[in-house]
Design a protein around this motif. Structure first.
Motif, short mmCIF file in Angstrom:
data_model
loop_
_atom_site.label_atom_id
_atom_site.label_comp_id
_atom_site.label_asym_id
_atom_site.label_seq_id
_atom_site.Cartn_x
_atom_site.Cartn_y
_atom_site.Cartn_z
N ILE A 68 115.34 33.47 27.25
CA ILE A 68 116.74 33.10 27.13
C ILE A 68 117.56 33.74 28.25
CG2 ILE A 68 118.81 33.27 25.68
CD1 ILE A 68 116.85 32.94 23.26
N GLN A 69 117.23 34.98 28.59
CA GLN A 69 117.92 35.64 29.72
C GLN A 69 117.69 34.88 31.02
OE1 GLN A 69 116.26 39.56 29.52
NE2 GLN A 69 117.86 40.32 28.13
N LEU A 70 116.48 34.40 31.24
CA LEU A 70 116.19 33.62 32.46
C LEU A 70 117.03 32.35 32.51
CD1 LEU A 70 112.30 33.98 32.63
CD2 LEU A 70 113.98 35.00 34.21
N LEU A 71 117.19 31.71 31.36
CA LEU A 71 118.02 30.52 31.31
C LEU A 71 119.48 30.87 31.57
CD1 LEU A 71 117.53 27.50 30.78
CD2 LEU A 71 118.00 27.94 28.36
N GLU A 72 119.93 32.00 31.04
CA GLU A 72 121.30 32.44 31.28
C GLU A 72 121.52 32.74 32.76
OE1 GLU A 72 122.59 34.34 26.99
OE2 GLU A 72 121.43 35.61 28.34
N VAL A 73 120.55 33.33 33.40
CA VAL A 73 120.65 33.60 34.85
C VAL A 73 120.73 32.28 35.61
CG1 VAL A 73 119.37 34.47 36.85
CG2 VAL A 73 119.56 35.87 34.79
N HIS A 74 119.92 31.32 35.20
CA HIS A 74 119.92 30.01 35.86
C HIS A 74 121.32 29.38 35.83
CE1 HIS A 74 118.44 26.07 37.15
NE2 HIS A 74 119.21 25.57 36.21
N PHE A 75 121.98 29.45 34.66
CA PHE A 75 123.29 28.84 34.52
C PHE A 75 124.44 29.77 34.88
CE2 PHE A 75 120.81 25.92 31.85
CZ PHE A 75 121.21 24.73 32.40
N GLY A 76 124.13 31.05 35.01
CA GLY A 76 125.17 32.01 35.36
C GLY A 76 126.17 32.27 34.25
N GLU A 77 125.74 32.04 33.02
CA GLU A 77 126.63 32.23 31.86
C GLU A 77 125.82 32.70 30.66
OE1 GLU A 77 129.65 29.52 30.74
OE2 GLU A 77 129.58 28.48 32.67
#
Length: 79
Positions: free
Chosen positions: A36-45
């Motif tokens: 989930i953190q990787l996905l958050e980094v991808h979207f920047g949010e």
């Protein structure tokens, strides 16, 4: 974007808690949190607000979840 990461967020949203979602996916809680953190980094949010009582999607998290479900559904039909 990796559908595995999107499916991880979808599971957390469905189960309302990272621990339950991780168990459902056959992962450890830290492994699912990292996805989930990787996905958050991808979207920047921030996509998921974590608390002792579980987790809830942010506005952006709800958008990613909804669009991700559509992508996963299309992928599954394609397969």
């Amino acid at each position: 974007m990796d559908l595995l990461l999107v499916r991880s967020l979808m599971s957390a949203a469905e189960h309302g808690a990272i621990t339950l979602a991780a168990s459902h996916l056959g992962l450890t809680q830290p492994a699912l949190s990292r996805r989930i953190q990787l996905l958050e980094v991808h979207f920047g949010e921030t996509l998921l607000v974590r608390s002792r009582k579980g987790g809830s999607l942010t506005e952006m998290g709800r958008l990613v979840d909804a669009e991700g479900r559509a992508m996963v559904d299309r992928w599954e039909r394609l397969e």
